[in-house]
Design a protein around this motif. Structure first.
Motif, PDB file in Angstrom:
ATOM      1  N   MET A  30       0.783  -1.235   0.000  1.00 22.52           N
ATOM      2  CA  MET A  30       0.000   0.000   0.000  1.00 22.52           C
ATOM      3  C   MET A  30       0.822   1.296   0.000  1.00 22.52           C
ATOM      4  N   LYS A  31       2.136   1.210   0.185  1.00 18.18           N
ATOM      5  CA  LYS A  31       2.920   2.441   0.319  1.00 18.18           C
ATOM      6  C   LYS A  31       3.487   2.912  -1.014  1.00 18.18           C
ATOM      7  N   LYS A  32       3.257   4.186  -1.308  1.00 19.34           N
ATOM      8  CA  LYS A  32       3.817   4.763  -2.529  1.00 19.34           C
ATOM      9  C   LYS A  32       5.327   4.958  -2.370  1.00 19.34           C
ATOM     10  N   GLY A  33       6.037   4.939  -3.487  1.00 18.69           N
ATOM     11  CA  GLY A  33       7.452   5.291  -3.456  1.00 18.69           C
ATOM     12  C   GLY A  33       8.370   4.175  -3.925  1.00 18.69           C
ATOM     13  N   LYS A  82      -5.512  -7.906  -2.249  1.00 24.09           N
ATOM     14  CA  LYS A  82      -5.707  -6.543  -2.739  1.00 24.09           C
ATOM     15  C   LYS A  82      -5.049  -6.375  -4.116  1.00 24.09           C
ATOM     16  N   LYS A  83      -5.727  -5.704  -5.016  1.00 25.69           N
ATOM     17  CA  LYS A  83      -5.257  -5.459  -6.390  1.00 25.69           C
ATOM     18  C   LYS A  83      -4.770  -6.730  -7.099  1.00 25.69           C
ATOM     19  N   PRO A  84      -5.563  -7.803  -7.025  1.00 26.11           N
ATOM     20  CA  PRO A  84      -5.096  -9.071  -7.615  1.00 26.11           C
ATOM     21  C   PRO A  84      -4.892  -8.999  -9.124  1.00 26.11           C
ATOM     22  N   ASN A 158      -1.976  -7.921   1.340  1.00 26.00           N
ATOM     23  CA  ASN A 158      -0.990  -7.418   0.384  1.00 26.00           C
ATOM     24  C   ASN A 158      -0.273  -8.582  -0.300  1.00 26.00           C
ATOM     25  N   ILE A 159      -0.239  -8.557  -1.618  1.00 33.40           N
ATOM     26  CA  ILE A 159       0.288  -9.708  -2.352  1.00 33.40           C
ATOM     27  C   ILE A 159       1.807  -9.824  -2.213  1.00 33.40           C
TER      28      ILE A 159
END
Ligand SMILES: NC(=[NH2+])NCCC[C@H](N)C(=O)O
Ligand SMILES: [Mn+2]
Ligand SMILES: [Mn+2]
Length: 324
Positions: A30-33, A82-84, A158-159
């Motif tokens: 989930m963390k941007k960057g 999430k976001k599979p 989180n995958i």
């Protein structure tokens, strides 16, 4: 400082040629960057060093793959993942890119990105090694985490905490848009998987490691036996006739050396211990691919340069840089 070049490996037909894949992907967590890491590593001179100091011929399309065209609009959670569909689409494309390099007998270096991208890299090399050499490949996974959660038991969804579950088929999904593209030729045996550096393993993951007898060296083992003995035991488990894919999560290092990462855990490897693992794996002459993942330059920004330097050092060590 120039050194006489030593290249990996007896399993490569072009041991001095590096296929470099830069994967600016962050959808496994989930963390941007973390998507900015490949650019930061390259800008800090990593590829130039590999070429000028270690004499590698670099094959790189000079593109950082953000894979925006692969990110589906509709991507609801599926079995707690999430976001599979995004992770599946990106890793499917990555898998064939890595496969193309590996099939030509080149060493494949992948710069991530979060650790979900290993679903693409490991499956790509495993398939190429099977086709080219008729052999099963081993995976050395250096990480604070085991990343072997089944979707249903993951605490986060989180995958990037699940790639080894899909790569060993402990987790399966038939939908072609959610990892159903993973076929037998992409799969790695649990017997050929070795962990080094573990210290934050979820309850369900511990059960999996135990039940499947997966070889795992935790920080406790390193404290007890020392890094030298642990690496020796890890390599002995794999055996000397097996091609190796090294997947290195920078969070295996203690936050003192690699603070800029999404899920830091204290009590980790020193940079020297991390480099030592990479040097020993290189010395086997069996290394065919490496991933460096989870560098996130926008976290703990004061430590970003340090984390990037550490990442570069690990890659150079795995590719044959020596101290003298
Ligand atoms: N590649 C990583 N940094 N993985 C961290 C995983 C953390 C935790 N085990 C989870 O499943 O969410
Ligand atoms: Mn990790
Ligand atoms: Mn990881």
């Amino acid at each position: 400082m120039t050194q006489p070049p030593t290249f990996p490996s007896r399993f490569l037909s072009h041991p001095n040629q590096l296929g470099v894949v830069a994967v600016g992907f962050n959808g496994g967590q989930m963390k941007k960057g973390v998507e900015a890491a490949p650019m930061a590593l390259i800008e800090s001179g990593l590829l130039t060093q590999l070429h000028e100091d270690l004499d590698y011929e670099i094959h790189h399309d000079n593109i950082i793959h953000y894979y925006e065209q692969d990110i589906p609009e509709e991507d609801p959670d599926h079995r707690n993942m999430k976001k599979p569909r995004a992770v599946s689409a990106v890793t499917e494309r990555l898998s064939s890119q890595v496969y193309e390099y590996a099939k030509e007998g080149k060493f494949v270096l992948t710069l991530g990105g979060d650790h979900s991208i290993a679903i693409g890299t490991v499956s790509g090399t495993a398939k190429a090694i099977r086709e080219r050499l008729g052999r099963e490949m081993a995976v050395i996974w250096v990480d604070a985490h085991a990343d072997i959660n089944l979707p249903e038991m993951s605490p986060s969804g989180n995958i990037h905490g699940m790639p080894m579950a899909f790569l060993t088929r402990l987790a399966r999904e038939d939908r072609p848009d959610i990892f159903g593209w993973l076929k037998d030729e992409h799969i790695v045996s649990t017997r050929k998987l070795v962990y080094i550096g573990l210290r934050d393993v979820d309850r369900g993951e511990k059960k999996i490691l135990r039940e499947h007898g997966i070889k795992a060296f935790s920080m406790h083992d390193i404290d007890r036996h020392g890094i030298g003995r642990v690496v020796e035991m890890a390599l002995a488990h794999i055996g000397n006739d097996t091609p190796i894919h090294l997947s290195f999560d920078v969070d295996a290092l203690d936050p003192q050396w690699a603070p800029s990462t999404g899920t830091p855990v204290r009590g980790g490897l020193t940079l020297r211990e991390g480099d030592f693992i990479c040097e020993c794996v290189h010395e086997t002459g069996n290394l065919v691919a490496m991933d460096l993942v989870e560098v996130n330059p926008s976290l703990e920004a004061v430590g970003a340069a340090e984390t990037i330097r550490a990442g570069c050092s690990l890659v150079r060590s795995a590719l044959g840089d020596t101290l003298v």
